[in-house]
Motif scaffolding. Structure first.
Motif, mmCIF file in Angstrom:
data_model
loop_
_atom_site.group_PDB
_atom_site.id
_atom_site.type_symbol
_atom_site.label_atom_id
_atom_site.label_comp_id
_atom_site.label_asym_id
_atom_site.label_seq_id
_atom_site.Cartn_x
_atom_site.Cartn_y
_atom_site.Cartn_z
ATOM 1 N N ARG A 170 -83.163 120.625 1.145
ATOM 2 C CA ARG A 170 -82.889 119.562 0.175
ATOM 3 C C ARG A 170 -84.139 118.710 -0.073
ATOM 4 N NH1 ARG A 170 -77.689 118.848 -1.395
ATOM 5 N NH2 ARG A 170 -77.304 116.811 -2.304
ATOM 6 N N VAL A 171 -84.898 118.474 0.987
ATOM 7 C CA VAL A 171 -86.154 117.725 0.835
ATOM 8 C C VAL A 171 -87.108 118.511 -0.068
ATOM 9 C CG1 VAL A 171 -88.253 117.050 2.088
ATOM 10 C CG2 VAL A 171 -86.003 116.408 2.981
ATOM 11 N N GLN A 172 -87.227 119.807 0.193
ATOM 12 C CA GLN A 172 -88.142 120.633 -0.605
ATOM 13 C C GLN A 172 -87.741 120.648 -2.078
ATOM 14 O OE1 GLN A 172 -87.916 124.156 1.985
ATOM 15 N NE2 GLN A 172 -90.137 124.122 1.941
ATOM 16 N N GLN A 173 -86.423 120.570 -2.285
ATOM 17 C CA GLN A 173 -85.904 120.548 -3.651
ATOM 18 C C GLN A 173 -86.530 119.396 -4.451
ATOM 19 O OE1 GLN A 173 -82.664 122.746 -4.065
ATOM 20 N NE2 GLN A 173 -84.008 122.871 -5.821
ATOM 21 N N HIS A 174 -86.765 118.278 -3.784
ATOM 22 C CA HIS A 174 -87.328 117.109 -4.481
ATOM 23 C C HIS A 174 -88.801 117.310 -4.850
ATOM 24 C CE1 HIS A 174 -84.108 114.039 -4.330
ATOM 25 N NE2 HIS A 174 -83.617 114.921 -3.479
ATOM 26 N N PHE A 175 -89.465 118.267 -4.204
ATOM 27 C CA PHE A 175 -90.883 118.496 -4.478
ATOM 28 C C PHE A 175 -91.091 119.738 -5.352
ATOM 29 C CE2 PHE A 175 -90.807 115.773 -0.860
ATOM 30 C CZ PHE A 175 -91.883 114.923 -1.052
ATOM 31 N N ARG A 176 -90.025 120.517 -5.494
ATOM 32 C CA ARG A 176 -90.157 121.776 -6.224
ATOM 33 C C ARG A 176 -90.220 121.484 -7.721
ATOM 34 N NH1 ARG A 176 -85.894 124.508 -3.971
ATOM 35 N NH2 ARG A 176 -87.166 125.724 -2.552
ATOM 36 N N ALA A 177 -91.057 122.269 -8.416
ATOM 37 C CA ALA A 177 -91.129 122.100 -9.875
ATOM 38 C C ALA A 177 -89.758 122.444 -10.455
ATOM 39 C CB ALA A 177 -92.180 123.048 -10.418
ATOM 40 N N ALA A 218 -79.731 126.345 -9.000
ATOM 41 C CA ALA A 218 -80.270 126.514 -10.358
ATOM 42 C C ALA A 218 -80.194 125.200 -11.125
ATOM 43 C CB ALA A 218 -79.504 127.616 -11.091
ATOM 44 N N GLN A 219 -79.094 124.466 -10.937
ATOM 45 C CA GLN A 219 -78.944 123.181 -11.628
ATOM 46 C C GLN A 219 -80.020 122.203 -11.164
ATOM 47 O OE1 GLN A 219 -77.877 119.962 -10.577
ATOM 48 N NE2 GLN A 219 -77.697 119.184 -12.670
ATOM 49 N N ARG A 220 -80.277 122.173 -9.870
ATOM 50 C CA ARG A 220 -81.304 121.269 -9.341
ATOM 51 C C ARG A 220 -82.704 121.650 -9.809
ATOM 52 N NH1 ARG A 220 -80.043 117.704 -5.496
ATOM 53 N NH2 ARG A 220 -77.862 117.720 -4.926
ATOM 54 N N ARG A 221 -82.890 122.924 -10.152
ATOM 55 C CA ARG A 221 -84.199 123.363 -10.646
ATOM 56 C C ARG A 221 -84.282 123.217 -12.158
ATOM 57 N NH1 ARG A 221 -85.728 128.182 -6.403
ATOM 58 N NH2 ARG A 221 -87.481 128.552 -7.765
ATOM 59 N N GLY A 222 -83.314 122.554 -12.755
ATOM 60 C CA GLY A 222 -83.423 122.172 -14.164
ATOM 61 C C GLY A 222 -82.622 123.019 -15.138
ATOM 62 N N ALA A 223 -81.947 124.081 -14.664
ATOM 63 C CA ALA A 223 -81.218 124.950 -15.595
ATOM 64 C C ALA A 223 -79.914 124.298 -16.064
ATOM 65 C CB ALA A 223 -80.891 126.275 -14.901
ATOM 66 N N ALA A 224 -79.475 124.719 -17.255
ATOM 67 C CA ALA A 224 -78.124 124.382 -17.713
ATOM 68 C C ALA A 224 -77.230 125.485 -17.147
ATOM 69 C CB ALA A 224 -78.064 124.371 -19.227
#
Ligand code: CTP
Length: 394
Positions: A170-177, A218-224
């Protein structure tokens, strides 16, 4: 990654040294703040040794040193992770009370915040705790869902702190593009159910956890993301559009309806291959006979319909196998004309169906095989998405 780890006084505080180590393994520099109660569960010395930095216990900085610790730290920090977050700490964050080192730091902190609430189920469900969590959520704080299971007090229920690998993810999610920004993804998940009569059905052991984890990641990485789900007991991931279906035919219709607007389709669902030819309109009674014979017809293959669509989306298939994992998966990849296939061994009860962990082989159309080692399903989901992103047309 510059991370401030805040630890408040719950039993899960004992996991903090392991968490620090794992954050470091993921490339983080970690500074730890303990509340006075947390210091009763975990030793400041262990945390200082593991983190390689002094642990902050006191609200007031060292008078000999000068400077204001929490302000300097806030300039350095890129994320504040509070794990575990107790009911008391959550209440303080909600109203801005700053009466110890951690709650004071939280008011000074300017970057993102992730909190992992951990407490007894009845405390978690208490209206004040829920209200405070709602206040924090509305402020944009990322609140992790507590795990269910046996709690330290002997009760069973929701309230456990997620394991360190899940916190690190979850932490890495905040730094991932946000590398799926602008992409539309359709994910199918869960089993399907085929009616035998009004009270009975045939189904399979899929829990939907892998598909829901993929939708969330996928949602957290910006996808619809649209999630087409068979019957499961899982809550809908935030920000995902959920369509619930029951049968394979309903799943096919929901998928085909949304196909034109999906650039990527991930078929994690365990679709029933067969359905009873006719379901009885009335409950089948014991008195109807000593034997019962049901006749099944084959369900249509949803993936085959997707792969022949034009324009064709990027297709990720799944293969649930109990033997010859790689060979069967390769055969399925070409038969279903998919771009990637994720193969998992459902014969191993510690991974696969209904497990929180998984271990998979991902095979690409060009033959490349990637083994993703055993990890929580949300971690596996992000690794699968990494492989998808690498192969997406620009
Ligand atoms: N699948 C599908 N439609 C079906 C059955 C399966 O779209 N009617 C998809 C699943 O969602 C999965 C992939 O096909 O992505 C493989 O599913 P699996 O059950 O492993 O394969 P089958 O084709 O059903 O082959 P078998 O059961 O004989 O192994």
């Amino acid at each position: 990654m510059n991370i401030v780890l805040g630890v408040s006084g719950g039993i899960a505080a004992y996991k903090a040294p392991d968490l620090v180590r794992r954050l470091q393994d993921a490339g983080a520099d970690v500074r730890v703040i303990l509340t006075p109660n947390a210091a009763r569960f975990v030793s400041p010395l262990s945390l200082a040794t593991v983190s390689g930095h002094g642990v902050i216990l006191e609200q007031w900085g060292d008078p000999d040193k000068g400077g204001v610790d929490h302000i300097e730290l806030a300039r350095w920090a890129e994320l504040l992770l509070i794990a575990p977050a107790t009911a008391n700490l959550i209440a303080k964050l909600a109203v801005g009370i700053a009466d110890d080192a951690l709650s004071t730091y939280a008011v000074a902190h300017r970057a993102g915040i992730v909190i992992a609430p951990a407490m007894n189920t009845s405390m978690l469900l208490h209206p004040t705790v829920q209200q405070n969590l709602a206040v924090l959520r509305a402020r944009g704080i990322d609140i992790m869902e507590p795990d269910e299971g046996l709690l330290a007090c002997g009760d069973e229920g929701a309230g456990r702190m997620p394991d360190p690998p899940i916190l690190v993810e979850r932490v890495q999610q905040h730094f991932r593009a946000r590398d799926l920004q602008g992409r539309s993804i359709l994910v199918t998940a869960g089993p399907t159910r085929e009616a035998i009569d009004p009270v009975r059905f045939i189904s399979n052991r899929s829990s939907g956890k892998m598909g829901y984890a993929l939708a969330e990641a996928a949602q957290r990485r910006g996808a619809a993301v649209r999630l087409v789900s068979g019957p499961t007991s899982l809550p809908s991931p935030a920000g995902v559009t959920l369509t619930r279906v029951t049968t394979a035919l309903e799943m096919r219709d929901a998928v085909l309806q949304n196909l034109a607007s999906s650039q990527i389709v991930i078929k994690a669902a365990a679709v029933a291959d067969f359905a009873p030819v006719a379901s009885s309109p009335r409950k089948i009674k014991k008195e109807d006979g000593n034997e019962l014979t049901l006749t099944f017809r084959k369900n249509p293959d949803i993936l085959t319909a997707i792969a022949s669509a034009s324009p064709r989306p990027f297709v990720v298939a799944f293969a649930a196998e109990t033997e010859a994992l790689e060979a069967n998966a390769r055969e399925k990849l070409s038969r279903k004309d998919a771009d990637l296939i994720v193969a998992n061994d459902v014969g191993d009860a510690s991974i696969g169906f209904d497990s929180d962990q998984n271990e998979v082989l991902v095979i690409a159309r060009d033959g490349t095989t990637t083994k993703i080692e055993r990890a929580p399903k949300i971690v596996i989901a992000n690794r699968i998405l990494d492989l998808v992103v690498e192969r997406l047309p620009q």
